[in-house]
Design a protein around this motif. Structure first.
Motif, PDB file in Angstrom:
ATOM      1  N   TRP A   1       0.836  -1.190   0.000  1.00  0.00           N
ATOM      2  CA  TRP A   1       0.000   0.000   0.000  1.00  0.00           C
ATOM      3  C   TRP A   1       0.874   1.244   0.000  1.00  0.00           C
ATOM      4  CZ3 TRP A   1      -1.264  -4.554   2.143  1.00  0.00           C
ATOM      5  CH2 TRP A   1      -2.515  -5.078   1.812  1.00  0.00           C
ATOM      6  N   LEU A   2       0.479   2.207  -0.820  1.00  0.00           N
ATOM      7  CA  LEU A   2       1.238   3.447  -0.947  1.00  0.00           C
ATOM      8  C   LEU A   2       1.275   4.177   0.388  1.00  0.00           C
ATOM      9  CD1 LEU A   2       2.717   5.260  -3.002  1.00  0.00           C
ATOM     10  CD2 LEU A   2       0.546   6.435  -3.386  1.00  0.00           C
ATOM     11  N   SER A   3       2.474   4.458   0.876  1.00  0.00           N
ATOM     12  CA  SER A   3       2.645   5.080   2.190  1.00  0.00           C
ATOM     13  C   SER A   3       3.078   6.536   2.093  1.00  0.00           C
ATOM     14  CB  SER A   3       3.666   4.292   3.018  1.00  0.00           C
ATOM     15  OG  SER A   3       3.231   2.971   3.231  1.00  0.00           O
ATOM     16  N   GLU A   4       3.937   6.836   1.153  1.00  0.00           N
ATOM     17  CA  GLU A   4       4.417   8.216   1.018  1.00  0.00           C
ATOM     18  C   GLU A   4       4.994   8.430  -0.370  1.00  0.00           C
ATOM     19  OE1 GLU A   4       8.704   8.332   3.015  1.00  0.00           O
ATOM     20  OE2 GLU A   4       7.232   7.398   4.354  1.00  0.00           O
ATOM     21  N   TRP A   5       5.073   9.694  -0.776  1.00  0.00           N
ATOM     22  CA  TRP A   5       5.712  10.052  -2.029  1.00  0.00           C
ATOM     23  C   TRP A   5       6.327  11.430  -1.860  1.00  0.00           C
ATOM     24  CZ3 TRP A   5       0.532   9.349  -1.241  1.00  0.00           C
ATOM     25  CH2 TRP A   5      -0.294  10.478  -1.305  1.00  0.00           C
ATOM     26  N   HIS A   6       7.389  11.667  -2.621  1.00  0.00           N
ATOM     27  CA  HIS A   6       8.144  12.913  -2.454  1.00  0.00           C
ATOM     28  C   HIS A   6       8.602  13.416  -3.816  1.00  0.00           C
ATOM     29  CE1 HIS A   6      10.738  15.947  -0.786  1.00  0.00           C
ATOM     30  NE2 HIS A   6      11.827  15.386  -1.280  1.00  0.00           N
ATOM     31  N   ALA A   7       8.195  14.649  -4.139  1.00  0.00           N
ATOM     32  CA  ALA A   7       8.608  15.303  -5.385  1.00  0.00           C
ATOM     33  C   ALA A   7       9.315  16.604  -5.018  1.00  0.00           C
ATOM     34  CB  ALA A   7       7.403  15.586  -6.282  1.00  0.00           C
ATOM     35  N   PRO A   8      10.652  16.625  -5.013  1.00  0.00           N
ATOM     36  CA  PRO A   8      11.384  17.859  -4.679  1.00  0.00           C
ATOM     37  C   PRO A   8      11.002  19.007  -5.595  1.00  0.00           C
ATOM     38  CG  PRO A   8      12.863  15.961  -4.768  1.00  0.00           C
ATOM     39  CD  PRO A   8      11.540  15.508  -5.325  1.00  0.00           C
ATOM     40  N   ALA A   9      11.033  20.218  -5.053  1.00  0.00           N
ATOM     41  CA  ALA A   9      10.594  21.397  -5.812  1.00  0.00           C
ATOM     42  C   ALA A   9      11.380  21.568  -7.105  1.00  0.00           C
ATOM     43  CB  ALA A   9      10.716  22.641  -4.936  1.00  0.00           C
ATOM     44  N   ASN A  10      12.681  21.368  -7.046  1.00  0.00           N
ATOM     45  CA  ASN A  10      13.512  21.553  -8.235  1.00  0.00           C
ATOM     46  C   ASN A  10      14.142  20.246  -8.698  1.00  0.00           C
ATOM     47  OD1 ASN A  10      13.140  24.430  -8.258  1.00  0.00           O
ATOM     48  ND2 ASN A  10      14.575  24.542  -6.535  1.00  0.00           N
TER      49      ASN A  10
END
Length: 225
Positions: free
Chosen positions: A92-101
């Motif tokens: 199950w999807l727990s977290e995701w992270h897309a840096p600003a740059n």
């Protein structure tokens, strides 16, 4: 002739190739003594140079993500012109992270026990079977595709009892399950269908065998007291 609907799909379906999938890592472990909680985690990164996964992009795909979305992992190998698939697990999807740059977005998916971080509020005395069942019921795991419960507690735990009702400490559901499994000499693990098991260890082969022919590295064996 009549038309027949073979499939109805709601949502977004996308295919990512080697040029889009920047990295992928699958970690799976279980403790035979239940001295530690089992771990089943997938971390993968996708190319995000266009900002498709940025939260600030109103036309992006990030708006369709939701915590605890089911992720089914399968591994395929091309054999004689066709792909042979092997189940890799249900997470199950727990977290995701897309840096600003940044140029990539990273997703993390974990096993069913990621639902078990709340404080346990069930019974504190009775058989180990009843306490384990109460803990699983509090997690309220989604049902399997066949409408069966997503957990299994071995019948042998009905023969053992405990009472920690005088203990005012707060325990998470995951810790209670770990303690019950440890006390009942059971292994706590999740199989590839996403079902959590609490049962004694057995030497029967119930999964895909990783022998010397299929293994790319020698196993590391640690002895403990």
């Amino acid at each position: 002739r009549r038309c027949r609907v073979s499939e109805v799909f709601f949502g977004i379906r996308e295919v990512y190739t080697k040029s889009n999938l920047l990295n992928y890592e699958h970690t799976e472990s279980a403790d035979l003594l239940s001295a530690a909680l089992p771990k089943n985690e997938v971390v993968f990164s996708l190319e995000n140079s266009t900002g498709r996964w940025n939260p600030s992009n109103p036309q992006g795909a990030e708006q369709y993500l939701m915590e605890r979305q089911e992720i089914i992992v399968k591994y395929g190998m091309m054999i004689d012109g066709s792909i042979e698939w092997t189940d890799g697990g249900t997470l199950w999807l727990s977290e995701w992270h897309a840096p600003a740059n940044g140029l990539k977005v990273t997703f993390t998916a974990r096993e069913a026990l990621t639902f078990a971080n709340n404080v346990y509020t069930g019974i504190r005395s009775g058989t180990l079977y009843d306490i384990a069942t109460a803990a699983f019921e509090q997690i309220n795991l989604p049902l399997l595709p066949n409408e069966m419960k997503r957990y299994y507690v071995d019948e042998s735990l009905k023969e053992l009892s405990t009472d920690f009702s005088d203990d005012d400490s707060e325990y998470t559901i995951a810790v209670v399950l770990q303690m019950i499994a440890h006390m009942g000499c059971c292994v706590l693990f999740q199989d590839r269908s996403g079902k959590v098991h609490m049962e004694p260890h057995n030497s029967e082969v119930t999964d895909y065998v990783i022998n010397r022919f299929r293994s790319y590295a020698h196993p590391e064996i640690l002895l403990s007291k």
